[in-house]
Design an enzyme around this catalytic site. Structure first.
Site, short mmCIF file in Angstrom:
data_model
loop_
_atom_site.label_atom_id
_atom_site.label_comp_id
_atom_site.label_asym_id
_atom_site.label_seq_id
_atom_site.Cartn_x
_atom_site.Cartn_y
_atom_site.Cartn_z
N ASP A 1 0.85 -1.25 0.05
CA ASP A 1 0.08 -0.14 0.01
C ASP A 1 0.70 1.27 -0.05
OD1 ASP A 1 1.13 -0.30 2.40
OD2 ASP A 1 -0.90 -0.15 3.54
N HIS A 2 1.93 1.28 0.45
CA HIS A 2 2.82 2.32 0.54
C HIS A 2 3.64 2.78 -0.65
CE1 HIS A 2 1.91 2.28 4.75
NE2 HIS A 2 2.80 3.24 4.91
N ASP B 1 3.47 -0.75 11.46
CA ASP B 1 3.15 0.72 11.00
C ASP B 1 2.38 1.24 12.20
OD1 ASP B 1 2.39 2.14 8.17
OD2 ASP B 1 0.80 2.29 9.68
N ARG C 1 -2.38 12.25 9.93
CA ARG C 1 -1.11 13.27 10.12
C ARG C 1 -0.94 14.23 9.25
NH1 ARG C 1 3.23 8.91 12.09
NH2 ARG C 1 2.29 8.68 13.89
N SER D 1 12.18 6.35 17.11
CA SER D 1 11.38 5.07 16.52
C SER D 1 12.29 3.92 16.81
CB SER D 1 11.21 5.44 14.94
OG SER D 1 12.31 4.82 14.27
N ARG E 1 12.92 1.78 14.43
CA ARG E 1 13.64 1.33 13.25
C ARG E 1 14.76 0.51 13.64
NH1 ARG E 1 14.46 7.03 10.61
NH2 ARG E 1 12.32 6.90 10.84
FE1 SF4 Z 1 -1.25 4.59 4.79
FE2 SF4 Z 1 -0.05 5.22 6.96
FE3 SF4 Z 1 -1.42 7.18 5.54
FE4 SF4 Z 1 -2.67 5.04 6.49
S1 SF4 Z 1 -1.76 6.65 7.83
S2 SF4 Z 1 -3.04 5.68 4.64
S3 SF4 Z 1 -1.10 3.41 6.43
S4 SF4 Z 1 0.62 6.05 5.23
#
Ligand code: SF4
Length: 755
Positions: free
Chosen positions: A100-101, A165, A448, A643, A645
């Site tokens: 998805d990313h 994630d 975000r 993080s 990571r």
């Molecule tokens: Fe993708 Fe993360 Fe945005 Fe959700 S918050 S759509 S998982 S990038």
């Protein structure tokens, strides 16, 4: 209560362990003899050692056995590469990987998807083949966003799931504890080891009343973010309770839990309730709902009189819609105040783009309610004034809203339907309507909105709101618009007010699964070959690190004495380096390039102590390594914060590092270093940090007797002057000492497997 019920409809080898969870919880109940919150019940019901585990909220480290793991494509690469190097034949717990990313939004869903498949072919081929080889489920590009797919297929009440994630907590909307972790943690669970989590404190959020009109579940979390700020949830699980919990949909609860990540919470969760039953039934999982009902009281709800560490109360009757931003998700402004706040702050008032959907807000309900506003506007002859994008969270949502007409409504409005993927939410957006550096406003239903996140433009003022409000802004084109009080002009210039949104929570005709985008692992996996091209610059198989040579390390140069804050971003930067997350050699070229050298106060400029030449940190490390010279790093306080990571620990090991010596570590980074076979050590006397000069040489003595709690000795050889000794403490336990000796935790697993 004894039945065997599958966790989902896609796997026949994973079952729900309610009975075992209750038995484990009962052991803890006898020990602690107190009422539990719902989150505690899930955690303690998944303990590895319920008899011996130390349990103190905010203090102890819990060893847990999660039910499953989910990985997105950017983070899955290194997680799988590491898992492979453990030499195990298959994963120990159910795992899914979601593409998805890596899909960039440019012109619209279909074309963008085709381009991404081409561009990321080698990564997708690797993920498709490695998941098949090691018995994991694979969701192809175009299937949707990890958290939406998990909610639709894998989440169930009372489960404990980890995901690589930060928005993994989305599944809290179905009553499960879903926690975002780094790849190294995922590898632990994939390899059958327990996973460690600091026992979180519990922030109870009491919801009373019922939402109405323009208010939606998103506004609960937007308001909460304003109360707690982005740090308020750190080290805490947010648990919702109160009669308000029963008044809205499970997908709405998902939205709220998803965005708990924005207040730093470990995760968020709702107790099992009737909306969850309805959602489980609508997604073909009525059997799970029936099974959960049998465990409602003892496992799937908080005990009466459960104690929360903190409580916040939100009255849904009076809750207003909120718009949060710009630049931070905790700057919360109720829609009634936006007019004056936006003007006072000189925020650009023209809304240029409205973006709905994403993993946060693309439920059937979100789409239906937004479409109802669009239809109302269309009845008055209006279309979108802004660019308007729609990101379905999954193929199932896309196909269902195509069948039921909402998608057509958005298109007629002028909307662009993007791929079922992250797209603009993670900066995968080829935005062309403005130039970089132009000051402008966008409003999204995402989670975000940090500077540059969506389009890479630091002058973009990004706001987050409910999809309903984003749609209203797209119609008005103005940040000052308040649909609760303001009028718009129809095509003939007559004034009218938008009707409050309405729409079904679940599709009346059921969900349409759309195209089949899932690849199940084959039964016979013996002939599957994992595809990694040796010439790839994005993927590289990992070679096992060498075991410890059994000797004290002597005369080591200091690669860098880092001054001040050194976060995982300083150690292994993100941004353009994301591309190399599956290629250790290439990503190691970013090692510590953001850290400040105490000697010259510069970033990425250190002196090779043998040649006197100043070069970048990774280059110098490589020069040392290629000559067989071990090196150390000296660091300040809370080294490696940020993080989880794992690249920040893999890189120094790959480049020949031996020990990282600091005043203190961020705990996850410290554990990650140990997992890779490095020695994270602390000055017993923090003032010794100041006594060390970057040109000194270091011995680490006492390694043959390395034992829990026993300090080591650091002998410092100044360039001019007498050597001096200092004590170094560490937090190694016996198991971790083995990791050091074997060269890494994975080497140890491999050795155990071979025995
Ligand atoms: Fe993708 Fe993360 Fe945005 Fe959700 S918050 S759509 S998982 S990038």
């Amino acid at each position: 209560r004894d039945s065997k019920v599958n966790q989902n409809l896609l796997e026949d080898h994973s079952f729900i362990n309610y009975k075992q969870n209750v038995e484990t919880l009962d052991i803890v109940r006898k020990r602690l003899n107190k009422p539990f919150t719902y989150a505690e019940k899930i955690l303690y019901g998944h303990l590895d050692d319920p008899h011996g585990q130390d349990i103190q909220r905010g203090v102890s480290y819990l060893k847990l056995r999660p039910d499953r793991v989910a990985c997105q494509d950017a983070t899955a690469q290194m997680a799988i590469l590491q898992f492979m190097s453990a030499g195990l034949p298959q994963v120990a717990k159910p795992v899914t990987v979601h593409c998805d990313h890596l899909i960039q939004a440019q012109v619209g869903g279909e074309k963008d998807l085709k381009r991404a498949i081409d561009l990321n072919k080698e990564v997708y081929d690797f993920l498709a083949s490695s998941t098949a080889k090691y018995n994991m489920g694979f969701w192809k590009p175009g299937s949707g966003i990890i958290h939406q797919i998990v909610l639709e297929n894998y989440a169930f009440p009372g489960a404990l799931i980890i995901g690589t994630d930060s928005h993994t907590p989305n599944a809290g909307g179905l009553g499960q504890l879903a926690i975002g972790v780094g790849g190294a943690d995922a590898v632990d669970v994939m390899a059958g080891r327990p996973w460690e989590l600091k026992a979180p404190k519990i922030l109870g959020v009491k919801l009373t009343g019922k939402m109405n009109g323009w208010t939606s579940p998103k506004d609960i979390i937007l308001k909460l973010a304003g109360i707690t700020t982005v740090k308020g949830g750190t080290g805490k699980i947010v648990e919702y309770f109160g009669d308000g919990v029963e008044t809205f949909s499970a997908t709405g609860m998902g939205t709220i839990c998803n965005m708990g990540a924005e207040i730093g919470a470990t995760t968020s969760v709702f107790p099992f309730n009737k909306s969850m039953i309805e959602y489980l039934e609508a997604t073909g999982r009525g059997k799970i709902a029936d099974f959960a009902k049998l465990y409602h009281k003892d496992l799937l709800s908080a005990d009466k009189d459960a104690e929360y560490d903190y409580v916040v109360e939100i009255d849904l009757n009076t809750l207003e819609p909120y718009i949060n931003g710009p630049f931070t998700p905790d700057l919360a402004t109720p829609v009634s105040k936006m007019k004056e706040v936006a003007v006072a702050n000189n925020w650009p008032l023209d809304v240029r783009v409205g973006l709905i959907g994403s993993c946060t807000n693309s439920s059937y309900e979100d789409m239906s309610r937004s479409a109802s506003i669009v239809k109302d506007a269309a009845a008055h002859g209006l279309k979108s004034k802004t660019i308007f994008t729609v990101t379905p969270g999954s193929e199932q949502i896309r196909a269902t809203i195509e069948r039921d007409g909402q998608l057509e409504t958005f298109k007629e409005f002028g909307g662009i339907v993007l791929a079922n993927a992250c797209g603009p939410c993670i900066g995968q957006w080829d935005r062309r309507d403005i130039k970089k550096g132009d000051k402008n406003t966008i409003v999204s239903s995402y989670n975000r909105n940090f500077t540059s996140r969506n389009d890479g433009n630091p002058q973009t003022h990004a706001f987050v709101a409910s999809p309903e409000l984003v749609t209203a802004f797209a119609i008005a084109g103005d940040l000052r618009f308040n649909p609760l009080t303001d009028r718009l002009k129809d095509k003939d210039g007559n004034e009218f007010m938008l009707k409050p949104p309405h729409g079904d929570g679940l599709p009346q005709r059921g969900y349409d699964a759309g195209e089949n985008t899932y690849q199940a692992p084959p039964t016979d996996r013996s002939t599957v070959e994992v595809k990694v091209s040796p010439s790839s610059d994005r993927l590289q198989l990992l070679k096992p690190f060498k075991p410890w040579d059994g000797k004290d390390a002597k005369d080591m140069p200091i690669l860098i004495k880092a001054a001040g804050k050194t976060t995982t971003d300083h150690i292994s930067m993100a941004g353009p380096w994301l591309k190399y997350r599956g290629h250790l050699e290439n990503i190691s070229n970013n090692y510590m390039i953001g850290a400040i050298n105490a000697e010259n106060k510069k970033a990425n400029s250190v002196r090779n102590v043998y040649t006197g030449e100043y070069k970048g940190v990774p280059d110098t490390a490589r020069d040392y390594r290629d000559q067989g010279i071990k090196w150390v790093v000296i660091g300040d306080e809370n080294f490696g914060e940020g993080s989880s990571r794992e690249h920040a620990a893999l890189e120094p090991r790959f480049l020949g590092g031996f020990a990282i010596i600091t005043k203190s570590f961020a705990r996850i980074h410290e554990t990650n270093l140990k997992k890779q076979g490095l020695l994270p050590l602390n000055f017993k006397n923090p003032a010794d940090y100041d006594k060390i000069n970057p040109g000194d040489r270091i011995d680490i003595l006492g390694l043959t007797e390395l034992a829990p709690g026993k300090p080591l000795t650091m002998r410092v050889h100044p360039k001019n002057g007498k050597p001096w000794d200092a004590a170094l403490t560490h937090t190694f336990n016996n198991e971790q000492i083995e990791w050091f000796k074997y060269g890494s935790a994975l080497n140890k697993i491999k050795a155990d497997e071979e025995k």
